[in-house]
Design an enzyme around this catalytic site. Sequence first.
Site, mmCIF file in Angstrom:
data_model
loop_
_atom_site.group_PDB
_atom_site.id
_atom_site.type_symbol
_atom_site.label_atom_id
_atom_site.label_comp_id
_atom_site.label_asym_id
_atom_site.label_seq_id
_atom_site.Cartn_x
_atom_site.Cartn_y
_atom_site.Cartn_z
ATOM 1 C CB SER A 76 -0.912 0.033 1.219
ATOM 2 O OG SER A 76 -2.180 -0.433 0.854
ATOM 3 C CE LYS A 79 -3.745 0.502 -1.555
ATOM 4 N NZ LYS A 79 -4.493 0.050 -0.383
ATOM 5 C CE1 TYR A 203 -3.548 -1.127 -5.357
ATOM 6 C CE2 TYR A 203 -4.054 -3.457 -5.617
ATOM 7 C CZ TYR A 203 -3.905 -2.342 -4.816
ATOM 8 O OH TYR A 203 -4.090 -2.458 -3.455
ATOM 9 C CE1 TYR A 254 -3.770 -0.414 4.407
ATOM 10 C CE2 TYR A 254 -2.666 -1.108 6.403
ATOM 11 C CZ TYR A 254 -2.735 -1.066 5.026
ATOM 12 O OH TYR A 254 -1.775 -1.692 4.283
ATOM 13 C CB VAL A 272 -0.720 -6.061 3.720
ATOM 14 C CG1 VAL A 272 -2.008 -5.377 4.084
ATOM 15 C CG2 VAL A 272 -0.580 -6.255 2.224
HETATM 16 N N1 GLU Z 1 -1.499 -5.420 -2.626
HETATM 17 C C1 GLU Z 1 -2.309 -5.331 -1.461
HETATM 18 C C2 GLU Z 1 -3.766 -5.536 -1.779
HETATM 19 O O1 GLU Z 1 -4.255 -5.022 -2.711
HETATM 20 C C3 GLU Z 1 -2.095 -3.989 -0.866
HETATM 21 C C4 GLU Z 1 -2.858 -3.821 0.389
HETATM 22 C C5 GLU Z 1 -2.127 -3.085 1.431
HETATM 23 O O2 GLU Z 1 -0.912 -3.062 1.536
HETATM 24 O O3 GLU Z 1 -2.876 -2.494 2.204
HETATM 25 O O4 GLU Z 1 -4.451 -6.234 -1.099
#
Ligand code: GLU
Length: 318
Positions: A76, A79, A203, A254, A272
């Site tokens: 994440s 992102k 992604y 989060y 994650v």
């Molecule tokens: N690649 C992970 C997913 O899409 C990223 C989620 C994360 O790190 O929060 O579930």
Amino acid sequence: MEKNKGSKTDKWGVWMQRLLESLVEKHRPAAREGKLAEYIPELAKQDSRLLGMAVVDRAGKMHTAGAYRDRFTLQSISKLIALMIALMDHGEEKVFSKVGMEPTGDPFHSIYKLEIAREAKPLNPMINAGAIAVSSLIQGGSVEERVERILHLVREMADNPGIDINRSVYQSERDTADRNRALAYFLKGSGVIDDVEETLDVYFRQCSICVDCRDLARMGLCLAQNGISLRGKRVIPGDIARLAKTFMVTCGMYNASGEFAIRVGIPAKSGVSGGIMALVPGRMGIGVFGPALDKKGNSITGVRLLEDFSKKLGLSIF
Ligand code: GLU
């Protein structure tokens, strides 16, 4: 460095080094209370007992402890990078017509709000639905070109041209991404994105970019300096770096972002894989890695380590 021997800065450096080592030792055992991100099979293979930290200041002085050399994927944290590129490509108006700016109390991969909201616009770019919408906006002639632009910015921020994608993690996530696929089809059905498979491919690849704590610390420093890398190069426009830091504070951890702001009080973004990129504006970049996660998906040891570190040094920006 002989001439610094015994000087104030040297004593500070020694103190800092000892502090990091003691904090890593103190918090490592809490990994037992966490769990690996088992929904991505390749991440379930990580060693849950690892804990590492790197801190870099404006002068480039790096302090490290524990598993700081171990490599992990951005997940994440990517992102934030994708958001900055989408903003450079299209500007705020277009980007925020596709994705909102509000924190959510729901888990990062939730589909719930998409369905009940009046507009099927994801709440913010740090949850999966919002990040998928953002990845669809990154310009380039092919998936490879679009991902290369993300990689390029990560390399520039981290001052490390060797950063690349971990293909096993990429394939593992691509092969098991039912939930993200569901989110993407929902977004397509609502007119937020056009091409599901291409967007998801961008992604998954951005999530699989592989770094260590030192890379994250230098990336954090680049944001702490409003987009100027350790080498003094402007790699992100200042207004976009500021916007990214604001999202780190409001949505970076989060649905634990509120608690993190109160307990730790610095901008941070987790993934994650167990990585956390954090920073103190104008002062330092911080990279942490501890793959055992708490119930909300943040590194359980990483969050405790950062809380202790921030309190000891009085780092809260509030
Ligand atoms: N690649 C992970 C997913 O899409 C990223 C989620 C994360 O790190 O929060 O579930």
